[in-house]
Design a protein around this motif. Sequence first.
Motif, mmCIF file in Angstrom:
data_model
loop_
_atom_site.group_PDB
_atom_site.id
_atom_site.type_symbol
_atom_site.label_atom_id
_atom_site.label_comp_id
_atom_site.label_asym_id
_atom_site.label_seq_id
_atom_site.Cartn_x
_atom_site.Cartn_y
_atom_site.Cartn_z
ATOM 1 N N ALA A 71 0.861 -1.180 0.000
ATOM 2 C CA ALA A 71 0.000 0.000 0.000
ATOM 3 C C ALA A 71 0.899 1.232 0.000
ATOM 4 O O ALA A 71 1.544 1.534 1.001
ATOM 5 C CB ALA A 71 -0.917 -0.004 1.219
ATOM 6 N N ARG A 72 0.957 1.921 -1.134
ATOM 7 C CA ARG A 72 1.852 3.068 -1.300
ATOM 8 C C ARG A 72 1.225 4.322 -0.713
ATOM 9 O O ARG A 72 0.048 4.616 -0.920
ATOM 10 C CB ARG A 72 2.149 3.280 -2.781
ATOM 11 N N TRP A 73 2.022 5.083 0.023
ATOM 12 C CA TRP A 73 1.590 6.345 0.608
ATOM 13 C C TRP A 73 1.675 7.440 -0.454
ATOM 14 O O TRP A 73 2.723 7.633 -1.067
ATOM 15 C CB TRP A 73 2.469 6.708 1.805
ATOM 16 N N THR A 74 0.580 8.166 -0.673
ATOM 17 C CA THR A 74 0.556 9.229 -1.680
ATOM 18 C C THR A 74 0.389 10.602 -1.051
ATOM 19 O O THR A 74 0.314 11.593 -1.770
ATOM 20 C CB THR A 74 -0.595 9.005 -2.681
ATOM 21 N N ALA A 99 -1.039 3.262 10.499
ATOM 22 C CA ALA A 99 -1.321 2.026 9.743
ATOM 23 C C ALA A 99 -1.210 0.816 10.660
ATOM 24 O O ALA A 99 -2.039 -0.100 10.597
ATOM 25 C CB ALA A 99 -0.359 1.900 8.565
ATOM 26 N N PHE A 100 -0.196 0.807 11.520
ATOM 27 C CA PHE A 100 -0.016 -0.294 12.466
ATOM 28 C C PHE A 100 -1.206 -0.370 13.425
ATOM 29 O O PHE A 100 -1.766 -1.435 13.652
ATOM 30 C CB PHE A 100 1.289 -0.093 13.255
ATOM 31 N N ARG A 101 -1.612 0.782 13.966
ATOM 32 C CA ARG A 101 -2.741 0.833 14.907
ATOM 33 C C ARG A 101 -4.030 0.346 14.247
ATOM 34 O O ARG A 101 -4.800 -0.401 14.842
ATOM 35 C CB ARG A 101 -2.936 2.252 15.427
ATOM 36 N N ARG A 111 9.859 1.492 17.737
ATOM 37 C CA ARG A 111 9.903 1.958 16.358
ATOM 38 C C ARG A 111 9.123 1.036 15.422
ATOM 39 O O ARG A 111 9.175 -0.181 15.566
ATOM 40 C CB ARG A 111 11.365 2.010 15.927
ATOM 41 N N VAL A 112 8.428 1.622 14.458
ATOM 42 C CA VAL A 112 7.721 0.839 13.437
ATOM 43 C C VAL A 112 8.658 0.707 12.243
ATOM 44 O O VAL A 112 9.210 1.687 11.759
ATOM 45 C CB VAL A 112 6.415 1.536 13.005
ATOM 46 N N THR A 113 8.847 -0.533 11.787
ATOM 47 C CA THR A 113 9.684 -0.779 10.618
ATOM 48 C C THR A 113 8.852 -1.442 9.524
ATOM 49 O O THR A 113 7.810 -2.030 9.794
ATOM 50 C CB THR A 113 10.882 -1.689 10.956
ATOM 51 N N HIS A 114 9.343 -1.347 8.314
ATOM 52 C CA HIS A 114 8.667 -1.936 7.151
ATOM 53 C C HIS A 114 9.234 -3.339 6.948
ATOM 54 O O HIS A 114 10.296 -3.507 6.357
ATOM 55 C CB HIS A 114 8.894 -1.059 5.917
ATOM 56 N N ALA A 123 1.019 -0.868 4.214
ATOM 57 C CA ALA A 123 0.091 -1.961 4.503
ATOM 58 C C ALA A 123 0.348 -2.386 5.941
ATOM 59 O O ALA A 123 1.485 -2.703 6.305
ATOM 60 C CB ALA A 123 0.320 -3.123 3.544
ATOM 61 N N GLY A 124 -0.684 -2.371 6.766
ATOM 62 C CA GLY A 124 -0.510 -2.671 8.184
ATOM 63 C C GLY A 124 0.144 -4.013 8.441
ATOM 64 O O GLY A 124 0.964 -4.147 9.351
ATOM 65 N N SER A 125 -0.182 -5.014 7.655
ATOM 66 C CA SER A 125 0.394 -6.345 7.845
ATOM 67 C C SER A 125 1.870 -6.402 7.443
ATOM 68 O O SER A 125 2.545 -7.387 7.736
ATOM 69 C CB SER A 125 -0.398 -7.387 7.057
#
Length: 151
Positions: A71-74, A99-101, A111-114, A123-125
């Motif tokens: 899911a690309r951020w625009t 997105a994580f929440r 920290r949130v990582t991809h 994409a949250g998953s």
Amino acid sequence: MKVRADIAELLRAGNLTHAEIARRLGVDRGTVRKVQKALGLPGPRRGQARAHASLEEAFWAHIEPSEDGHARWTGYRDDRSGLALVFHGKARVPGPRLAFRLRYGRDPVGRVTHACGRPDCHAGSHLADDVTRAANRRADRAFERIFGDPP
């Protein structure tokens, strides 16, 4: 002037600002403005950007899902850090944290990582925090104890 059909379509829909169209299509705002004038469409009113009903709606308005699950951020990115930011009212939330929440129903720890390796993916998953990374490490160790070291 040759009018791009994709820009014309979004302008005629009338629910996006020039900046949103430019970000979504990867063009300059000036290009969007030129197409708007060439089509004879009215310009956007200053300060009349479409308001979102919730922080979640503001997030989804700037997500472009792809067929491969990413899911690309625009939307807006901070000029210095490049971090995706979601705005709603006075709230300013980093896109990956939101997105994580939305995916896991809780705020991320640390920290949130991809996890997918694509820094533009929201994409949250495909996101991981300290808790999910620790769980993945435990699962990897258990797998190695059962099946041995990977080849």
